[in-house]
Design a protein around this motif. Structure first.
Motif, mmCIF file in Angstrom:
data_model
loop_
_atom_site.group_PDB
_atom_site.id
_atom_site.type_symbol
_atom_site.label_atom_id
_atom_site.label_comp_id
_atom_site.label_asym_id
_atom_site.label_seq_id
_atom_site.Cartn_x
_atom_site.Cartn_y
_atom_site.Cartn_z
ATOM 1 N N LEU A 101 27.581 -1.129 -15.526
ATOM 2 C CA LEU A 101 26.278 -0.835 -14.947
ATOM 3 C C LEU A 101 25.201 -0.679 -16.018
ATOM 4 N N ASP A 102 24.069 -1.342 -15.810
ATOM 5 C CA ASP A 102 22.812 -1.019 -16.488
ATOM 6 C C ASP A 102 21.937 -0.345 -15.435
ATOM 7 N N PHE A 103 21.579 0.898 -15.678
ATOM 8 C CA PHE A 103 20.903 1.700 -14.656
ATOM 9 C C PHE A 103 19.396 1.461 -14.715
ATOM 10 N N GLY A 104 18.915 0.646 -13.775
ATOM 11 C CA GLY A 104 17.490 0.353 -13.709
ATOM 12 C C GLY A 104 16.779 1.279 -12.742
ATOM 13 N N ILE A 105 15.637 1.824 -13.179
ATOM 14 C CA ILE A 105 14.872 2.754 -12.348
ATOM 15 C C ILE A 105 13.392 2.623 -12.679
ATOM 16 N N GLY A 106 12.552 2.962 -11.711
ATOM 17 C CA GLY A 106 11.114 2.951 -11.916
ATOM 18 C C GLY A 106 10.439 3.869 -10.918
ATOM 19 N N VAL A 107 9.128 3.954 -11.025
ATOM 20 C CA VAL A 107 8.356 4.828 -10.141
ATOM 21 C C VAL A 107 8.541 4.407 -8.685
ATOM 22 N N GLY A 108 8.549 3.110 -8.417
ATOM 23 C CA GLY A 108 8.686 2.624 -7.055
ATOM 24 C C GLY A 108 7.600 1.629 -6.716
ATOM 25 N N SER A 109 7.576 1.222 -5.465
ATOM 26 C CA SER A 109 6.714 0.130 -5.025
ATOM 27 C C SER A 109 5.252 0.383 -5.361
ATOM 28 N N ARG A 110 4.594 -0.677 -5.743
ATOM 29 C CA ARG A 110 3.167 -0.590 -6.026
ATOM 30 C C ARG A 110 2.406 -0.416 -4.705
ATOM 31 N N PRO A 111 1.564 0.604 -4.600
ATOM 32 C CA PRO A 111 0.821 0.799 -3.341
ATOM 33 C C PRO A 111 -0.136 -0.353 -3.056
ATOM 34 N N SER A 112 -0.505 -1.135 -4.087
ATOM 35 C CA SER A 112 -1.417 -2.250 -3.881
ATOM 36 C C SER A 112 -0.735 -3.472 -3.293
ATOM 37 N N HIS A 113 0.600 -3.517 -3.333
ATOM 38 C CA HIS A 113 1.307 -4.682 -2.809
ATOM 39 C C HIS A 113 1.195 -4.680 -1.288
ATOM 40 N N PRO A 114 0.703 -5.767 -0.683
ATOM 41 C CA PRO A 114 0.423 -5.743 0.759
ATOM 42 C C PRO A 114 1.644 -5.532 1.639
ATOM 43 N N LEU A 115 2.837 -5.878 1.145
ATOM 44 C CA LEU A 115 4.032 -5.737 1.973
ATOM 45 C C LEU A 115 4.970 -4.628 1.508
ATOM 46 N N ALA A 116 4.625 -3.925 0.425
ATOM 47 C CA ALA A 116 5.540 -2.921 -0.113
ATOM 48 C C ALA A 116 5.367 -1.556 0.544
ATOM 49 N N ARG A 117 4.133 -1.163 0.812
ATOM 50 C CA ARG A 117 3.876 0.188 1.318
ATOM 51 C C ARG A 117 4.528 0.415 2.685
ATOM 52 N N ARG A 118 4.613 -0.629 3.505
ATOM 53 C CA ARG A 118 5.085 -0.464 4.877
ATOM 54 C C ARG A 118 6.534 0.003 4.963
ATOM 55 N N GLU A 119 7.345 -0.265 3.921
ATOM 56 C CA GLU A 119 8.758 0.097 4.005
ATOM 57 C C GLU A 119 8.969 1.608 4.023
ATOM 58 N N TYR A 120 8.018 2.357 3.518
ATOM 59 C CA TYR A 120 8.128 3.815 3.552
ATOM 60 C C TYR A 120 7.944 4.340 4.974
ATOM 61 N N GLU A 121 6.885 3.901 5.630
ATOM 62 C CA GLU A 121 6.648 4.332 7.003
ATOM 63 C C GLU A 121 7.782 3.870 7.921
ATOM 64 N N ALA A 122 8.295 2.654 7.690
ATOM 65 C CA ALA A 122 9.336 2.101 8.553
ATOM 66 C C ALA A 122 10.653 2.859 8.433
ATOM 67 N N HIS A 123 10.869 3.532 7.300
ATOM 68 C CA HIS A 123 12.129 4.253 7.084
ATOM 69 C C HIS A 123 11.934 5.770 7.019
ATOM 70 N N GLY A 124 10.759 6.231 7.386
ATOM 71 C CA GLY A 124 10.520 7.667 7.407
ATOM 72 C C GLY A 124 10.537 8.315 6.042
ATOM 73 N N LEU A 125 10.123 7.552 5.018
ATOM 74 C CA LEU A 125 10.142 8.060 3.648
ATOM 75 C C LEU A 125 8.729 8.464 3.223
ATOM 76 N N PRO A 126 8.588 9.614 2.566
ATOM 77 C CA PRO A 126 7.259 9.988 2.059
ATOM 78 C C PRO A 126 6.859 9.094 0.893
ATOM 79 N N PHE A 127 5.577 8.772 0.810
ATOM 80 C CA PHE A 127 5.088 7.960 -0.298
ATOM 81 C C PHE A 127 4.267 8.857 -1.221
ATOM 82 N N LEU A 128 4.893 9.274 -2.322
ATOM 83 C CA LEU A 128 4.180 10.114 -3.283
ATOM 84 C C LEU A 128 3.103 9.304 -3.986
ATOM 85 N N GLU A 129 1.954 9.905 -4.179
ATOM 86 C CA GLU A 129 0.923 9.225 -4.953
ATOM 87 C C GLU A 129 1.383 9.088 -6.406
#
Length: 284
Positions: A101-129
């Motif tokens: 395993l190479d453990f890849g991690i990051g802050v998470g989806s870019r809020p500017s991406h038109p299709l990325a933000r929706r996955e949080y609402e669709a899965h009941g996940l909070p979107f931290l600023e």
């Protein structure tokens, strides 16, 4: 040092059998040293309602289907999973893979991406600023490393992460822990990279910007007393099946600029023999 090449197969708009086929092909191609999935819960390209697989469970399955490739997610969204749970998941994959395993991690989806933000609402996940999400990433890296290495339970009281009696057993196969790859280009993220990462990844497309971000990372390492050379520079480059010469040019320019870890993004559908094609047309 010679560059290390790998592939990225985004697990969207594609079936499981095709992903297994490509990873097994790549596992038999010596020029390919690593393979990656991404971490989204809804498609970010193509049919927005098309198929997409969850990254970590798929990675565990592909780990069991391969024997040589190093593997990981480029990169895990730290917004999706509590870090102690993520540490347990990553340990499981490292064990299943026999320490690949190479453990890849990051802050998470870019809020500017038109299709990325929706996955949080669709899965009941909070979107931290962004500010809170970067704090969460730094705390996650701290507690994950501790869960992988410490022999006694511990408590952790951070701004975003609170743990009581945290303990990891079993430990990962790799010691002291799997290499940590952090992806991102923002200055705040690069400070976390300087503190925690073994590998830093940035998307290609603007090499001049990538080089300037690498120089900024050097500066942040120096500020905390870390040798910048300890952090491998990684870049993701999209592959063109129709114009391999363009891809070869991008690879050469990135390697010349100091990026020694090259991830070649394969667009779906994946042609038969694509791993051998990558080695013959893009690497050799």
């Amino acid at each position: 040092m010679s560059p290390r090449f790998g592939i990225m197969t985004a697990p969207m708009q594609v079936g499981y059998d095709n992903l297994v086929r490509v990873w097994r092909e790549a596992d038999a191609v010596p020029e390919l040293e690593h393979a990656w999935l991404f971490d989204h819960l809804l498609p970010i390209a193509g049919d927005p309602d098309g198929p997409i697989f969850e990254g970590w469970t798929l990675l565990s399955a592909l780990a069991a289907q391969t024997s040589r490739l190093r593997l990981g997610l480029m990169v895990t969204s730290n917004r999706f999973r509590p870090p102690a749970m993520l540490a347990k998941m990553a340990t499981t994959v490292d064990v299943v893979s026999g320490g690949r395993l190479d453990f890849g991690i990051g802050v998470g989806s870019r809020p500017s991406h038109p299709l990325a933000r929706r996955e949080y609402e669709a899965h009941g996940l909070p979107f931290l600023e962004t500010r809170d999400a970067v704090t969460g990433l730094a705390e996650a890296c701290t507690v994950i490393r501790r869960l992988w290495t410490e022999d006694e339970p511990f408590d952790f009281a951070g701004a975003q992460v609170q743990l009581k009696g945290a303990y990891g057993n079993p430990k990962p196969v790799q010691r002291p822990h799997p290499p940590i790859l952090i992806g991102g280009r923002a200055a705040a993220t690069l400070r976390v990279v300087a503190q925690h990462a073994n590998v830093w990844n940035i998307p290609g497309g603007d090499l001049e910007d990538a080089v300037s971000r690498s120089a900024l990372l050097d500066r942040y390492c120096t500020e905390i007393g870390r040798d910048p050379a300890e952090i491998t520079r990684s870049i993701h480059l999209p592959v063109s099946y129709e114009d391999p010469g363009r891809t070869r040019k991008a690879i050469a320019e990135a390697v010349d600029a100091g990026f020694g870890h090259v991830v070649l993004g394969l667009p779906a559908p994946f042609p038969e023999g694509v791993a051998q094609w990558v080695a013959a047309e893009l690497i050799r």
